[in-house]
Motif scaffolding. Structure first.
Motif, PDB file in Angstrom:
ATOM      1  N   CYS A   1     -80.865  55.197  57.241  1.00 16.74           N
ATOM      2  CA  CYS A   1     -80.658  55.783  58.458  1.00 16.74           C
ATOM      3  C   CYS A   1     -82.256  55.731  59.021  1.00 16.74           C
TER       4      CYS A   1
ATOM      5  N   ASP B   1     -83.941  62.389  68.757  1.00 18.95           N
ATOM      6  CA  ASP B   1     -82.490  62.979  68.458  1.00 18.95           C
ATOM      7  C   ASP B   1     -81.502  62.035  67.879  1.00 18.95           C
ATOM      8  N   THR B   2     -81.675  61.023  67.818  1.00 19.02           N
ATOM      9  CA  THR B   2     -80.683  59.784  67.531  1.00 19.02           C
ATOM     10  C   THR B   2     -81.272  59.126  66.442  1.00 19.02           C
TER      11      THR B   2
ATOM     12  N   HIS C   1     -80.155  55.216  63.876  1.00 14.60           N
ATOM     13  CA  HIS C   1     -79.451  53.860  63.929  1.00 14.60           C
ATOM     14  C   HIS C   1     -79.404  53.604  62.226  1.00 14.60           C
TER      15      HIS C   1
ATOM     16  N   ALA D   1     -76.845  53.725  68.928  1.00 16.93           N
ATOM     17  CA  ALA D   1     -77.370  54.779  68.625  1.00 16.93           C
ATOM     18  C   ALA D   1     -76.486  55.954  68.441  1.00 16.93           C
ATOM     19  N   LEU D   2     -76.645  56.632  67.182  1.00 17.81           N
ATOM     20  CA  LEU D   2     -75.868  57.702  66.815  1.00 17.81           C
ATOM     21  C   LEU D   2     -76.459  59.020  67.177  1.00 17.81           C
ATOM     22  N   PRO D   3     -76.131  60.191  67.655  1.00 19.73           N
ATOM     23  CA  PRO D   3     -76.683  61.326  67.949  1.00 19.73           C
ATOM     24  C   PRO D   3     -76.589  62.248  66.796  1.00 19.73           C
TER      25      PRO D   3
ATOM     26  N   ARG E   1     -81.468  68.360  63.965  1.00 20.02           N
ATOM     27  CA  ARG E   1     -82.726  67.951  64.886  1.00 20.02           C
ATOM     28  C   ARG E   1     -83.852  68.766  64.399  1.00 20.02           C
TER      29      ARG E   1
ATOM     30  N   THR F   1     -74.271  63.459  62.202  1.00 22.79           N
ATOM     31  CA  THR F   1     -73.697  63.470  63.529  1.00 22.79           C
ATOM     32  C   THR F   1     -72.849  64.794  64.019  1.00 22.79           C
TER      33      THR F   1
END
Length: 343
Positions: A69, A74-75, A77, A90-92, A98, A127
């Motif tokens: 990862c 704040d995201t 990949h 992109a995943l949040p 965060r 997530t």
């Protein structure tokens, strides 16, 4: 003893551990290191970092496979491995996940270290923040440079020790702590690690020649000034190079030395840019000079040399002449961004 540079000075740098070993990511030199463990590595392999994997704020290897990862803001990949391109979507990050100072993964869960709060947040999913559990971080563990999870019940961090140098401190859930020196072949790859292993960087004027007139009359003549120019070919560590994307050993050595010389003195550097110097293998060059020496005059010719510890490694191109046996006091290289920023 030179300290290891923090991530703030070297964006895109991080460490993590998976069942496949211990990893160090260096975006600035475009490579990553893989070793069986950071304290007893055995074979230490260097591989090329995919361009799309560079510049992450954090890198977290997933324990279930080879995926990594890559967190940016704040995201994040997911990349199948660091030598391959990450997924395009992109995943949040969940709100609770965060702003962490460090991220680690173990046993299908993720640990997020919040140093100011002195806590470690454990979640099942970045997530959703599912199954969140928060535990206090021991005060002694709040001063680590890089954090990682070597096992499902341990959190470890790298920190400098006055007696042993760079060490990995492995903390168990029961409060037990094991301190192990980081192997030199791993430490050398970390930002400023070359200085911690080989000694801090130095820059000095070295006298290459003295010409003098011992008569009472002006003395015209030609003089051959011979100097070395380039990089001394020395092995920095016992690394192997794996994969088609891996850099040439020479290219990596040059990139790591340039990075080391650019760091501030607190991290064993000089705060100097050296990219414009001659980084090919060292050769001897001669230069013919025609001068008129005045009666009893002496001229001292100097060359600027950079190195680590007490070993000269780079002979710079510039020459300087003085009438005094004392070396020049100026530094003939530009300052690096880190020094100019006052870091």
């Amino acid at each position: 003893m030179a300290g290891i540079a923090p991530r703030a000075l070297c964006p895109g740098t991080d460490v993590f551990a998976t069942p496949h070993g211990f990893f160090v990511v260096r975006s600035d030199v475009g490579c990553f290191l893989q070793a069986p463990a950071c304290h007893a590595p055995g074979t230490v392999a260097i591989q090329g970092l995919h361009p799309a994997c560079r510049g992450g704020h954090h890198y977290v290897g997933e324990a279930s496979g080879t995926a990594v990862c890559i967190l940016r803001g704040d995201t994040f990949h997911r990349a199948p491995d660091l030598s391959a391109a990450p997924s395009p979507g992109a995943l949040p990050l969940h709100l609770t996940c965060r702003g962490g100072d460090h991220y680690a993964s173990w046993g299908g869960r993720f640990s997020i270290v919040f140093l100011a709060r002195g806590v470690v947040l454990s979640v099942a999913d970045l997530t959703t923040g599912a199954e969140a559990e928060e535990t206090p971080l021991a005060p002694a563990a709040r001063h680590g440079l890089y954090y990682y999870a070597p096992g499902a019940t341990h959190l470890a961090f790298l920190a400098m020790d006055e007696q042993q140098g760079l060490c990995s401190q492995i903390c168990s859930s029961t409060g037990h702590r094991e301190v192990l020196p980081v192997h030199a072949d791993v430490a050398s790859f970390l930002p400023s690690g070359l200085a911690s292993v080989h000694g801090s960087a130095f820059g000095a004027w070295e006298r290459v020649q003295l010409i003098q007139n011992e008569t009472d009359e002006p003395l015209p003549g030609s003089h051959e000034i011979t100097r070395k120019v380039g990089r001394v070919e020395e092995k920095l560590a016992n690394w192997t190079f794996a994969g088609a994307s891996s850099p040439a050993p020479v290219e990596l050595s040059v990139a790591l030395l340039q990075a080391q010389f650019s760091l501030p003195p607190a991290y064993g550097g000089l705060g100097l840019r050296t990219e414009q110097e001659e980084w090919e293998a060292v050769v001897e060059e001669g230069e013919e000079l025609r001068v008129i020496l005045q009666p009893r005059q002496k001229l001292y010719w100097w060359q600027y040399v950079l190195g680590l510890g007490q070993r000269p490694l780079l002979f710079c191109r510039g020459l300087k002449v003085t009438r005094s046996p004392a070396p020049p006091t100026n530094v003939p290289l530009p300052s690096s961004d880190a020094l100019e920023a006052g870091v």
